[in-house]
Design a protein around this motif. Structure first.
Motif, PDB file in Angstrom:
ATOM      1  N   VAL A   4       0.854  -1.183   0.000  1.00 48.69           N
ATOM      2  CA  VAL A   4       0.000   0.000   0.000  1.00 48.69           C
ATOM      3  C   VAL A   4       0.894   1.238   0.000  1.00 48.69           C
ATOM      4  N   ILE A   6       1.436   5.030   0.890  1.00 48.83           N
ATOM      5  CA  ILE A   6       0.955   5.993   1.875  1.00 48.83           C
ATOM      6  C   ILE A   6       1.553   7.347   1.529  1.00 48.83           C
ATOM      7  N   TYR A  39       5.744   3.065   1.790  1.00 44.81           N
ATOM      8  CA  TYR A  39       5.110   1.854   1.284  1.00 44.81           C
ATOM      9  C   TYR A  39       5.059   0.843   2.422  1.00 44.81           C
ATOM     10  N   TYR A  59      -6.420   0.218   8.124  1.00 47.56           N
ATOM     11  CA  TYR A  59      -6.789   0.528   6.734  1.00 47.56           C
ATOM     12  C   TYR A  59      -5.717   0.024   5.768  1.00 47.56           C
ATOM     13  N   VAL A  60      -4.460   0.184   6.149  1.00 41.96           N
ATOM     14  CA  VAL A  60      -3.363  -0.333   5.329  1.00 41.96           C
ATOM     15  C   VAL A  60      -3.496  -1.853   5.200  1.00 41.96           C
ATOM     16  N   LEU A  99      -4.127   6.599   1.301  1.00 38.60           N
ATOM     17  CA  LEU A  99      -3.672   5.214   1.171  1.00 38.60           C
ATOM     18  C   LEU A  99      -4.159   4.687  -0.161  1.00 38.60           C
TER      19      LEU A  99
END
Length: 108
Positions: A4, A6, A39, A59-60, A99
């Motif tokens: 993910v 960020i 990341y 959330y990640v 994200l």
């Protein structure tokens, strides 16, 4: 599991609250800057604030594991699939993050 991305969108300062409750010369977050990119998958990226990570990691983790194929939260939050806009829990100087799910596979 995918990586993910960020991105720090904003570093904010709640001036009225900082004036009342903050120490002298209180400023925006000293650890993160607008435009910073990190990341992550399940682990906090190097150089990322511990407290911010505690606020956003779920959330990640969800995005890394495939959530966001559709829209988050019953289609009533973010209009772009695979994206979440979240913030840390610092009430005086919250940092706002974007994200984004990537196609980059996570390596153990």
């Amino acid at each position: 599991m995918n990586i993910v991305k960020i991105t720090v969108l904003k570093t904010t300062l709640q001036e009225d609250l900082a004036e009342e409750y903050g120490i002298d010369n209180f400023t925006t977050c000293p650890m993160l800057n607008e435009g910073d990119v990190f990341y992550a998958d399940y682990a906090k990226p190097d150089g990322f604030c511990d407290e911010a990570w505690k606020a956003i990691y779920q959330y990640v983790f969800a995005l890394a594991h495939g959530a966001g194929e559709g829209l988050f939260y019953y289609n009533d939050w973010i209009k772009e699939p695979g994206v979440a806009i979240v913030c840390c829990n610092d009430g005086l100087r919250p940092v706002i993050f974007k994200l984004e799910k990537t196609d980059i596979e996570s390596k153990p």
